[in-house]
Scaffold this active site. Sequence first.
Site, PDB file in Angstrom:
ATOM      1  N   CYS A   2       0.774  -1.406   0.046  1.00 26.22           N
ATOM      2  CA  CYS A   2       0.192  -0.087  -0.010  1.00 26.22           C
ATOM      3  C   CYS A   2       0.964   1.206   0.027  1.00 26.22           C
ATOM      4  O   CYS A   2       1.881   1.278   0.413  1.00 26.22           O
ATOM      5  CB  CYS A   2      -0.914  -0.014   1.302  1.00 26.22           C
ATOM      6  SG  CYS A   2      -1.870  -1.464   1.455  1.00 26.22           S
ATOM      7  N   ARG A  27       4.744   0.331  -6.110  1.00 22.68           N
ATOM      8  CA  ARG A  27       4.709  -0.312  -5.080  1.00 22.68           C
ATOM      9  C   ARG A  27       3.918  -1.771  -5.197  1.00 22.68           C
ATOM     10  O   ARG A  27       3.799  -2.555  -4.229  1.00 22.68           O
ATOM     11  CB  ARG A  27       4.568   0.412  -3.592  1.00 22.68           C
ATOM     12  CG  ARG A  27       5.084   1.556  -3.347  1.00 22.68           C
ATOM     13  CD  ARG A  27       4.576   2.636  -2.206  1.00 22.68           C
ATOM     14  NE  ARG A  27       4.405   1.814  -0.907  1.00 22.68           N
ATOM     15  CZ  ARG A  27       5.428   2.184  -0.061  1.00 22.68           C
ATOM     16  NH1 ARG A  27       6.279   2.791  -0.193  1.00 22.68           N
ATOM     17  NH2 ARG A  27       5.133   1.729   1.299  1.00 22.68           N
ATOM     18  N   TRP A  74      -2.919  -2.789  -1.458  1.00 21.23           N
ATOM     19  CA  TRP A  74      -2.559  -4.051  -1.887  1.00 21.23           C
ATOM     20  C   TRP A  74      -3.455  -4.957  -0.842  1.00 21.23           C
ATOM     21  O   TRP A  74      -2.935  -4.961   0.315  1.00 21.23           O
ATOM     22  CB  TRP A  74      -1.210  -4.106  -1.759  1.00 21.23           C
ATOM     23  CG  TRP A  74      -0.334  -5.301  -2.316  1.00 21.23           C
ATOM     24  CD1 TRP A  74      -0.324  -5.675  -3.841  1.00 21.23           C
ATOM     25  CD2 TRP A  74       0.102  -6.534  -1.599  1.00 21.23           C
ATOM     26  NE1 TRP A  74       0.186  -6.851  -4.079  1.00 21.23           N
ATOM     27  CE2 TRP A  74       0.371  -7.402  -2.642  1.00 21.23           C
ATOM     28  CE3 TRP A  74       0.151  -6.809  -0.274  1.00 21.23           C
ATOM     29  CZ2 TRP A  74       1.048  -8.582  -2.431  1.00 21.23           C
ATOM     30  CZ3 TRP A  74       0.662  -8.316  -0.182  1.00 21.23           C
ATOM     31  CH2 TRP A  74       1.220  -8.885  -0.988  1.00 21.23           C
ATOM     32  N   ASN A 100      -1.638   1.920   6.268  1.00 22.38           N
ATOM     33  CA  ASN A 100      -0.858   0.766   5.795  1.00 22.38           C
ATOM     34  C   ASN A 100      -0.282   0.016   6.855  1.00 22.38           C
ATOM     35  O   ASN A 100      -0.041   0.472   8.023  1.00 22.38           O
ATOM     36  CB  ASN A 100       0.615   1.588   5.228  1.00 22.38           C
ATOM     37  CG  ASN A 100       0.399   2.220   3.763  1.00 22.38           C
ATOM     38  OD1 ASN A 100      -0.672   2.127   3.172  1.00 22.38           O
ATOM     39  ND2 ASN A 100       1.540   2.659   3.206  1.00 22.38           N
ATOM     40  N   GLY A 101      -0.443  -1.247   6.577  1.00 22.31           N
ATOM     41  CA  GLY A 101      -0.019  -2.260   7.905  1.00 22.31           C
ATOM     42  C   GLY A 101      -1.095  -3.155   8.121  1.00 22.31           C
ATOM     43  O   GLY A 101      -2.011  -3.150   7.383  1.00 22.31           O
ATOM     44  N   GLU A 488      19.641 -15.453  -9.500  1.00 20.30           N
ATOM     45  CA  GLU A 488      19.164 -14.102  -9.870  1.00 20.30           C
ATOM     46  C   GLU A 488      18.530 -14.074 -11.229  1.00 20.30           C
ATOM     47  O   GLU A 488      17.301 -13.485 -11.434  1.00 20.30           O
ATOM     48  CB  GLU A 488      20.143 -13.014  -9.732  1.00 20.30           C
ATOM     49  CG  GLU A 488      19.822 -11.547  -9.968  1.00 20.30           C
ATOM     50  CD  GLU A 488      18.468 -10.926  -9.270  1.00 20.30           C
ATOM     51  OE1 GLU A 488      17.899 -11.824  -8.351  1.00 20.30           O
ATOM     52  OE2 GLU A 488      18.166 -10.194  -9.685  1.00 20.30           O
ATOM     53  N   LYS A 492      14.590 -13.456 -12.140  1.00 22.13           N
ATOM     54  CA  LYS A 492      14.166 -12.366 -13.172  1.00 22.13           C
ATOM     55  C   LYS A 492      13.036 -12.829 -14.145  1.00 22.13           C
ATOM     56  O   LYS A 492      12.053 -12.471 -14.387  1.00 22.13           O
ATOM     57  CB  LYS A 492      15.415 -11.775 -13.857  1.00 22.13           C
ATOM     58  CG  LYS A 492      16.227 -10.815 -13.111  1.00 22.13           C
ATOM     59  CD  LYS A 492      15.629  -9.488 -12.737  1.00 22.13           C
ATOM     60  CE  LYS A 492      14.859  -9.743 -11.486  1.00 22.13           C
ATOM     61  NZ  LYS A 492      15.817  -9.384 -10.212  1.00 22.13           N
ATOM     62  N   GLU A 495       9.556 -13.732 -12.445  1.00 24.44           N
ATOM     63  CA  GLU A 495       9.157 -12.573 -12.090  1.00 24.44           C
ATOM     64  C   GLU A 495       8.439 -11.936 -13.364  1.00 24.44           C
ATOM     65  O   GLU A 495       7.275 -11.604 -13.072  1.00 24.44           O
ATOM     66  CB  GLU A 495       9.982 -11.609 -11.656  1.00 24.44           C
ATOM     67  CG  GLU A 495       9.972 -11.438  -9.976  1.00 24.44           C
ATOM     68  CD  GLU A 495      11.048 -10.399  -9.492  1.00 24.44           C
ATOM     69  OE1 GLU A 495      12.081 -10.260 -10.161  1.00 24.44           O
ATOM     70  OE2 GLU A 495      10.677  -9.592  -8.806  1.00 24.44           O
ATOM     71  N   HIS A 511      22.086 -35.205 -10.444  1.00 25.48           N
ATOM     72  CA  HIS A 511      21.767 -35.535  -9.169  1.00 25.48           C
ATOM     73  C   HIS A 511      20.139 -35.585  -9.111  1.00 25.48           C
ATOM     74  O   HIS A 511      19.494 -35.642  -8.001  1.00 25.48           O
ATOM     75  CB  HIS A 511      22.421 -34.844  -7.834  1.00 25.48           C
ATOM     76  CG  HIS A 511      23.800 -35.322  -7.834  1.00 25.48           C
ATOM     77  ND1 HIS A 511      24.486 -36.266  -7.338  1.00 25.48           N
ATOM     78  CD2 HIS A 511      24.980 -34.222  -7.975  1.00 25.48           C
ATOM     79  CE1 HIS A 511      25.621 -35.902  -7.558  1.00 25.48           C
ATOM     80  NE2 HIS A 511      26.052 -34.573  -7.614  1.00 25.48           N
ATOM     81  N   LYS A 610       6.504  -4.206  -5.087  1.00 25.88           N
ATOM     82  CA  LYS A 610       7.746  -3.770  -4.915  1.00 25.88           C
ATOM     83  C   LYS A 610       8.431  -3.853  -3.405  1.00 25.88           C
ATOM     84  O   LYS A 610       9.466  -4.210  -3.351  1.00 25.88           O
ATOM     85  CB  LYS A 610       7.943  -2.314  -5.620  1.00 25.88           C
ATOM     86  CG  LYS A 610       9.286  -1.721  -5.452  1.00 25.88           C
ATOM     87  CD  LYS A 610      10.098  -2.296  -6.425  1.00 25.88           C
ATOM     88  CE  LYS A 610      11.621  -1.829  -6.400  1.00 25.88           C
ATOM     89  NZ  LYS A 610      12.656  -2.698  -7.263  1.00 25.88           N
TER      90      LYS A 610
HETATM   91  C1  AGP Z   1      13.517  -8.617  -7.085  1.00 26.45           C
HETATM   92  O1  AGP Z   1      13.156  -8.799  -8.457  1.00 26.45           O
HETATM   93  C2  AGP Z   1      12.186  -8.817  -6.278  1.00 26.45           C
HETATM   94  N1  AGP Z   1      11.209  -8.088  -6.580  1.00 26.45           N
HETATM   95  C3  AGP Z   1      12.462  -9.409  -4.910  1.00 26.45           C
HETATM   96  O2  AGP Z   1      13.080 -10.507  -4.730  1.00 26.45           O
HETATM   97  C4  AGP Z   1      13.066  -8.306  -3.879  1.00 26.45           C
HETATM   98  O3  AGP Z   1      14.616  -8.438  -4.275  1.00 26.45           O
HETATM   99  C5  AGP Z   1      12.888  -8.669  -2.234  1.00 26.45           C
HETATM  100  O4  AGP Z   1      11.326  -8.422  -1.964  1.00 26.45           O
HETATM  101  C6  AGP Z   1      13.538  -7.903  -1.476  1.00 26.45           C
HETATM  102  O5  AGP Z   1      13.389  -6.718  -1.483  1.00 26.45           O
HETATM  103  P1  AGP Z   1      14.096  -5.634  -0.508  1.00 26.45           P
HETATM  104  O6  AGP Z   1      15.506  -5.394  -1.507  1.00 26.45           O
HETATM  105  O7  AGP Z   1      13.397  -4.186  -0.811  1.00 26.45           O
HETATM  106  O8  AGP Z   1      14.055  -5.984   0.826  1.00 26.45           O
END
Ligand code: AGP
Length: 615
Positions: A2, A27, A74, A100-101, A488, A492, A495, A511, A610
Amino acid sequence: MCGIIGYIGSKEAAPILLQGLRRLEYRGYDSAGLAIQDGDTLARVRSVGKIENLAARAATEDLPGGVGIAHTRWATHGGVTEENAHPHTDQSQKLVLVHNGIIENYREIKEQLGSEHIYNSETDSEILAHLIGEHLLESTAPYTKEHLLKAVEEALKQVRGTYGIVVLHKDIPNCLIAARMGSPLVVGVGDGEHYIASDATPILPYTKKMMFLDDGEIAILTQDAIEIQTLAHELIEKEVEEIEWSAEEAEKQGYADFMLKEIFDQPTVFEDAIRGRYDVEEGVGKLGGLNMTDDEIKQVRRVIFIACGTASHAGMVGKYAFERLAGIPTEVDVASEFRYRDAVIDEHTLVFGISQSGETADTLAALREAKRKGAFVRGIVNSVGSTIARETDGGTYIHAGPELAVASTKAYTNMVAIILLYALQFGRAQRTTLATGQRLLNALLELPQKMNRILEQSDAIKVIAETYKDYEDFFVIGRGINYPTALEGSLKLKEITYRHSEAYPGGEMKHGSLALVDESFPTIAVMTKNQLYDKMRSNIEEIRARKGKVIVIATEGDDRAHELADDVIFVPETMELVEPLLNHIPLQLFSYHMAVALGRDVDRPRNLAKSVTVE
Ligand code: AGP
């Protein structure tokens, strides 16, 4: 997660709030709303879906007035409906609140408020609005801002959970009241106008002067004044900080998406990350924010990186670098696991929390736990003034600038850069020679132009990505310090393309997972020229023997790469420890171009946010 934006001043609030909501879109959200006060009228508009839906609704209403609050939601409690969107009202419908929260004891409060309270949503936030409204009734109308403040204080005393709230009341002109516990809030200081938001992004176009609220603090905003106090009603002198990020930095600057812009930002922001933080002559990293004496540094027997998602992959690079350069046993813990596993920590443990947003709930909780157990806790953070940055006892900002695409790219690069400098700093105090230190630094200094050489291949990588867009499953493999790169790259791919992808150390495939390989299951292999090159070649041969298609990331000049691959992407040669700062870039571009080819919403992939500020 949010987002909140509030405005109080002499301008029309509605356009400022809508613009602010657009800047909070990164976000992640599923509905939005705003409320505006004008004299003794209060208007509220809410809508499910994109901000543009809300803007279209707002355009059909007359929304004058210079005081307002707005929110992107959210969903946590209750589905994605207009009724559940914020702002919420109290029983009198005169008080509006954005939140928020999570209010953990909302059921208890609801019971206590009694059956005469009628609710219009399924949210915990609406119950908090009712609770504040109920406390306001303890004062005698006409209500003043002091009455509202008292009602907020009383209500928050009863609340368990996390909140960042902003409240306004129809009958109390020129007043916004905000409070923070666990959900960040930033006050933007203007001239005859003020702002409040869940982060600096929506405020930046108007002012760079900001105050960051801490947990347990309340801000009372009027057009001409800002008062900050504790929940216990004690006034606080809060420092006004000048934020360096420009509003333009957060714009797309001609790129089709924020993600592509952020990928291309990498050579520049990498330079920002390392500038002034090394000494080539001494062959050493010089990061000032560690706040540890030489004695304390020598006492460190173990390093733990705590993070989530992409940030945890940066921590894995840190494991390889710290062990190799400093000889200090190093672990990486996913924050959501660390916080509950009763980890063995002592005063010889140095914990680094890594986070782009600095607000990730799991990372924050894990760091608090590590601190409670007596570790040195330091932050490697992008968002200035964020909670992790402020709660850790030192650390380093990674200077990646605002990262708005949900998929992290440039923040990862800068996290790795800072971690390598830390590893070198500790390494030089332990066992790394001057020559190795200098070689590493020189390799880092050559990186921006090497990164550019990869970025120049974006169109060629696009052609490859389009060839593979219809495959449903992928392996991404790497070995040694390139295993985190594979993890990583795989994240990506998942995601933003929504394709299934798994990352493995190359030597692990035989394995079990090799059973999945056939002509329909391609593998992306990081096979750059390092000590594990020959091993990696063998692992790729095993995949080829099962008819698996292979895309290889290889070192420039490695002509033998073509023998093993259906497609090859070349990257410049560099020192092995520095490879993770180059080899992830083709993987970012591959995922990006495939996602575009598949018509995905690259910057805002489905189901993700985000900034993950709930557990
Ligand atoms: C990365 O592409 C992601 N969106 C996600 O894994 C992100 O890195 C993770 O949520 C941690 O976020 P932060 O770095 O803001 O703590």
